[in-house]
Design an enzyme around this catalytic site. Structure first.
Site, PDB file in Angstrom:
ATOM      1  N   LYS A  65     -30.787 -36.423   7.885  1.00  0.00           N
ATOM      2  CA  LYS A  65     -29.967 -35.780   6.858  1.00  0.00           C
ATOM      3  C   LYS A  65     -29.707 -36.708   5.681  1.00  0.00           C
ATOM      4  CE  LYS A  65     -27.544 -31.993   9.110  1.00  0.00           C
ATOM      5  NZ  LYS A  65     -26.270 -31.387   9.474  1.00  0.00           N
ATOM      6  N   LYS A  70     -40.092 -25.233  14.885  1.00  0.00           N
ATOM      7  CA  LYS A  70     -39.079 -24.279  15.326  1.00  0.00           C
ATOM      8  C   LYS A  70     -38.662 -23.370  14.166  1.00  0.00           C
ATOM      9  CE  LYS A  70     -34.446 -24.476  16.968  1.00  0.00           C
ATOM     10  NZ  LYS A  70     -33.308 -25.320  17.260  1.00  0.00           N
ATOM     11  N   LYS A 125     -33.684 -21.360   9.465  1.00  0.00           N
ATOM     12  CA  LYS A 125     -33.213 -20.566   8.332  1.00  0.00           C
ATOM     13  C   LYS A 125     -33.608 -21.207   6.999  1.00  0.00           C
ATOM     14  CE  LYS A 125     -28.915 -22.878   9.246  1.00  0.00           C
ATOM     15  NZ  LYS A 125     -27.778 -22.841  10.122  1.00  0.00           N
TER      16      LYS A 125
END
Ligand code: TRP
Length: 326
Positions: free
Chosen positions: A112, A194, A197
């Site tokens: 991140k 995977k 969104k």
């Protein structure tokens, strides 16, 4: 005594078909067997910049999606994390029992901070401590977590054990909850990743309209073999088969027989149809709920009341043990 399951989702965007088939749908089967607490993790979500108005809306939308998926508020507790101050309070205490060396190892923090290089804030760094507080406050026995959260659950266990060994039995050490066959649904455009969104073309959201679902599934990446069979390395076809089987409850064998001699066009149409049929009632329920804000507010009010009661007890115990005047 029933075991407690705790899980939370950040109100940072849409729930995907992958979240639904891999997690939420399976959680509905746990409601009668366990004491279930499912929370909306809004404190976590401000580690990256959020639009305040949107965040508020998304928190209620997430709650409505939880309930629409079958997480009946009569049978489980739903609350908004920021409505229970003990999360932030316990997080501070636990932060004093967590080593920087441990936090430095967190792969999600590394990842991140690369993605948000202009905003590597302290919250992003101490996020796993807050998550430990979430879980430990409720003495959760089990936490259903995806692969990306395993390391965070590990650190929660380490913190709990460390605290327990210093002050005596205080926290339940949580175990990961491994669902029976929580299908791992992959991205439709890159089926080696995977479904997420953050990749709208390759993911289907729970609230997606029928036409878009059909289009996205028709465009799903496959291969040139031309027959429907689950085989090593055929990521696209395997993924569509997992979606089909996980929605219908059929075995892969049954599905393969059903599509014997049929082409990908027919197969994709069938997959899209079962997905659309599956999501239709969820969407209808969602649309009703989101129109009924008073009802949603009542759910989170009741939820916060229940959650506060449990959390306060744990926090008081911790405060006493570390030497605060309570
Ligand atoms: N970190 C989790 C995620 O991003 C969300 C979360 C916060 C959570 N606190 C939790 C999940 C406690 C399980 C238990 O997906």
């Amino acid at each position: 005594m029933r075991k407690t399951i705790f899980s939370g989702v950040q109100p940072s965007g849409q729930i995907t078909l992958g979240n639904y088939l891999g997690a939420l749908k399976n959680w509905t089967k746990l409601l009668d067997e366990y004491n279930c607490i499912f929370a909306v993790m809004d404190l976590h979500s401000i580690t990256v910049r959020q639009d305040p108005k949107e965040l508020r809306e998304r928190s209620l939308k997430l709650l409505a999606q939880y309930i629409a998926c079958g997480l009946d508020p009569e049978k489980c507790t739903h609350f908004i994390q920021s409505h229970v101050p003990a999360h932030a309070q316990l997080s501070w205490v636990l932060g004093c029992y967590t080593y920087m060396g441990e936090l430095n190892r967190m792969t999600q923090f590394k990842e991140k901070s690369q993605r948000h290089a202009d905003n590597i804030n302290a919250g992003l760094y101490t996020y796993p401590v807050l998550m430990a507080a979430d879980i430990l406050l409720y003495n959760a026995d089990l936490v259903p977590v995806g692969h990306d959260q395993k390391q965070h659950l590990e650190i929660a266990r380490d913190i709990a054990e460390r605290f327990n060994s210093l002050y005596g039995d205080t926290f339940t050490v949580p175990d990961p909850f491994i669902g029976k066959v929580g299908a791992r649904i992959m991205d439709l455009q890159d089926p080696t990743k995977k479904m997420s969104k953050s990749e709208p073309a390759g993911s289907i959201s729970l609230l997606e309209d029928e036409n878009t679902i059909l289009k996205k599934i028709k465009k799903a990446v496959t291969d040139s073999l031309g027959y429907v069979k689950y085989e090593e390395g055929r990521h696209g076809i395997n993924n569509l088969l997992s979606i089909y089987c996980s929605v219908t409850g059929k075995s892969v064998d049954m599905a393969e027989k059903e599509f014997e001699g049929k082409g990908y066009g027919d197969f994709k149409k069938a997959v899209a149809e079962v997905v659309i049929d599956e999501l239709r009632p969820v969407q209808q329920k969602y649309n009703q709920l989101i129109e009924n804000q008073d009802y949603l507010m009542k759910i989170i009010e009741d939820g916060a009341f229940k959650a506060n009661e449990i959390a306060q007890k744990t926090l008081k115990d911790v405060y006493e043990k570390v030497g605060f005047i309570v």
